[in-house]
Design a protein around this motif. Structure first.
Motif, PDB file in Angstrom:
ATOM      1  N   UNK A   1       0.829  -1.202   0.000  1.00 49.83           N
ATOM      2  CA  UNK A   1       0.000   0.000   0.000  1.00 49.83           C
ATOM      3  C   UNK A   1       0.867   1.257   0.000  1.00 49.83           C
ATOM      4  N   UNK A   2       0.229   2.385  -0.195  1.00 48.74           N
ATOM      5  CA  UNK A   2       0.925   3.660  -0.149  1.00 48.74           C
ATOM      6  C   UNK A   2       0.546   4.394   1.124  1.00 48.74           C
ATOM      7  N   UNK A   3       1.300   5.434   1.405  1.00 51.59           N
ATOM      8  CA  UNK A   3       0.925   6.270   2.550  1.00 51.59           C
ATOM      9  C   UNK A   3      -0.368   7.011   2.214  1.00 51.59           C
ATOM     10  N   UNK A   4      -1.026   7.493   3.252  1.00 54.34           N
ATOM     11  CA  UNK A   4      -2.273   8.231   3.075  1.00 54.34           C
ATOM     12  C   UNK A   4      -2.096   9.637   3.633  1.00 54.34           C
ATOM     13  N   UNK A   5      -2.473  10.615   2.833  1.00 56.50           N
ATOM     14  CA  UNK A   5      -2.431  12.009   3.272  1.00 56.50           C
ATOM     15  C   UNK A   5      -3.855  12.437   3.617  1.00 56.50           C
ATOM     16  N   UNK A   6      -4.088  12.728   4.884  1.00 59.10           N
ATOM     17  CA  UNK A   6      -5.458  13.016   5.328  1.00 59.10           C
ATOM     18  C   UNK A   6      -6.026  14.273   4.674  1.00 59.10           C
ATOM     19  N   UNK A  22     -10.284   4.923   4.675  1.00 56.83           N
ATOM     20  CA  UNK A  22      -8.955   5.310   4.184  1.00 56.83           C
ATOM     21  C   UNK A  22      -7.873   4.314   4.599  1.00 56.83           C
ATOM     22  N   UNK A  23      -8.215   3.348   5.415  1.00 56.55           N
ATOM     23  CA  UNK A  23      -7.233   2.356   5.818  1.00 56.55           C
ATOM     24  C   UNK A  23      -7.907   1.139   6.418  1.00 56.55           C
ATOM     25  N   UNK A  24      -7.254  -0.021   6.287  1.00 59.89           N
ATOM     26  CA  UNK A  24      -7.788  -1.274   6.825  1.00 59.89           C
ATOM     27  C   UNK A  24      -6.650  -2.055   7.464  1.00 59.89           C
ATOM     28  N   UNK A  25      -6.848  -2.509   8.683  1.00 59.87           N
ATOM     29  CA  UNK A  25      -5.815  -3.308   9.349  1.00 59.87           C
ATOM     30  C   UNK A  25      -6.411  -4.117  10.481  1.00 59.87           C
ATOM     31  N   UNK A  26      -5.988  -5.357  10.580  1.00 60.63           N
ATOM     32  CA  UNK A  26      -6.394  -6.213  11.699  1.00 60.63           C
ATOM     33  C   UNK A  26      -7.906  -6.293  11.883  1.00 60.63           C
ATOM     34  N   UNK A  28      -9.982  -4.051  11.370  1.00 56.24           N
ATOM     35  CA  UNK A  28     -10.510  -2.736  11.727  1.00 56.24           C
ATOM     36  C   UNK A  28     -10.456  -1.826  10.498  1.00 56.24           C
ATOM     37  N   UNK A  30     -10.036   2.384   9.285  1.00 56.96           N
ATOM     38  CA  UNK A  30      -9.793   3.792   9.551  1.00 56.96           C
ATOM     39  C   UNK A  30     -10.690   4.543   8.587  1.00 56.96           C
TER      40      UNK A  30
ATOM     41  N   UNK B  48      -0.825  -6.115  11.676  1.00 56.38           N
ATOM     42  CA  UNK B  48      -0.623  -4.941  10.823  1.00 56.38           C
ATOM     43  C   UNK B  48      -0.408  -3.767  11.767  1.00 56.38           C
ATOM     44  N   UNK B  72       0.076  14.580   9.518  1.00 54.97           N
ATOM     45  CA  UNK B  72      -1.224  14.330   8.915  1.00 54.97           C
ATOM     46  C   UNK B  72      -1.209  13.218   7.879  1.00 54.97           C
ATOM     47  N   UNK B  74      -0.375   8.915   7.202  1.00 56.25           N
ATOM     48  CA  UNK B  74      -0.136   7.634   7.880  1.00 56.25           C
ATOM     49  C   UNK B  74       0.215   6.553   6.877  1.00 56.25           C
ATOM     50  N   UNK B  79       1.296  -7.107   8.214  1.00 59.22           N
ATOM     51  CA  UNK B  79       1.950  -8.145   9.029  1.00 59.22           C
ATOM     52  C   UNK B  79       3.007  -8.894   8.216  1.00 59.22           C
TER      53      UNK B  79
END
Lengths: 118, 118
Positions: A1-6, A22-26, A28, A30, B48, B72, B74, B79
């Motif tokens: 994946x790439x970084x995310x700029x809010x 904007x994000x997915x992990x474990x 969960x 974001x 992750x 700002x 992320x 994993x």
């Protein structure tokens, strides 16, 4: 994946109270949202929900008190607790919660919005 | 619980690369850390890990590229992926990951630090 700029992600939509993933992990997600005005009272049966204010001010109304959150502050609403997000002016918030948590929790009405990827 | 003010939490400690737990939800932890210098190469077998930069700049070195994250922004390290956080100047970061994730992942050495509540 790439970084995310809010900032860039927030610039990609304008509707209020619509959640964007904007994000997915474990297991969960974001999510981010722009909020203004009053949302509805609801709770999440099996999900704690974290609200982090990125810009502006947010009030999380609980049945027994109001929690005021400013920039750089967060609050976690425990599962099962009724709450209503309210913002007098537009605020930008980041949410952290289990995947597939519905924005209106136990309620399904015209405010229900299936989160999409921003 | 009460709301959490990140600025206040960051002011409560000064060590680098020590993680402090500031929130817990859905089996996950919200942690903060001040980082400066080079950490060690490591990976997390079953977790992750999300790095959000609150202040300053952080580089997440991967074996095949560097990811530069500013305020700002992320990045989520999947994993199993080896990574090394590096910051030329002190940066303040927030982490999201499963509870009990060790800061040094598969490695246990003098940089290992059991996260405490800030």
């Amino acid at each position: 994946m790439d970084k995310v700029n809010l900032t860039q992600k927030f610039a990609s939509f304008s509707e209020h109270f619509q959640q964007h993933i904007v994000g997915e992990l474990n297991g969960q997600e974001v999510k981010i949202a722009k909020v203004k005005g009053e949302f509805i009272w609801h709770h999440h049966e099996d999900a704690d929900e974290m609200f982090l204010v990125v810009k502006g001010n947010l009030t999380i109304q609980l049945r027994d008190r109001d929690v005021h959150i400013g920039e750089g502050e967060f609050f976690i609403v425990p599962r099962g607790i009724e709450h209503r997000p309210v913002a007098a002016e537009e605020a930008h918030i980041m949410l952290f919660e289990p995947a597939n948590t519905l924005n209106t929790g136990n309620v399904r009405n015209e405010r229900t919005y299936e989160a999409t990827r921003a």
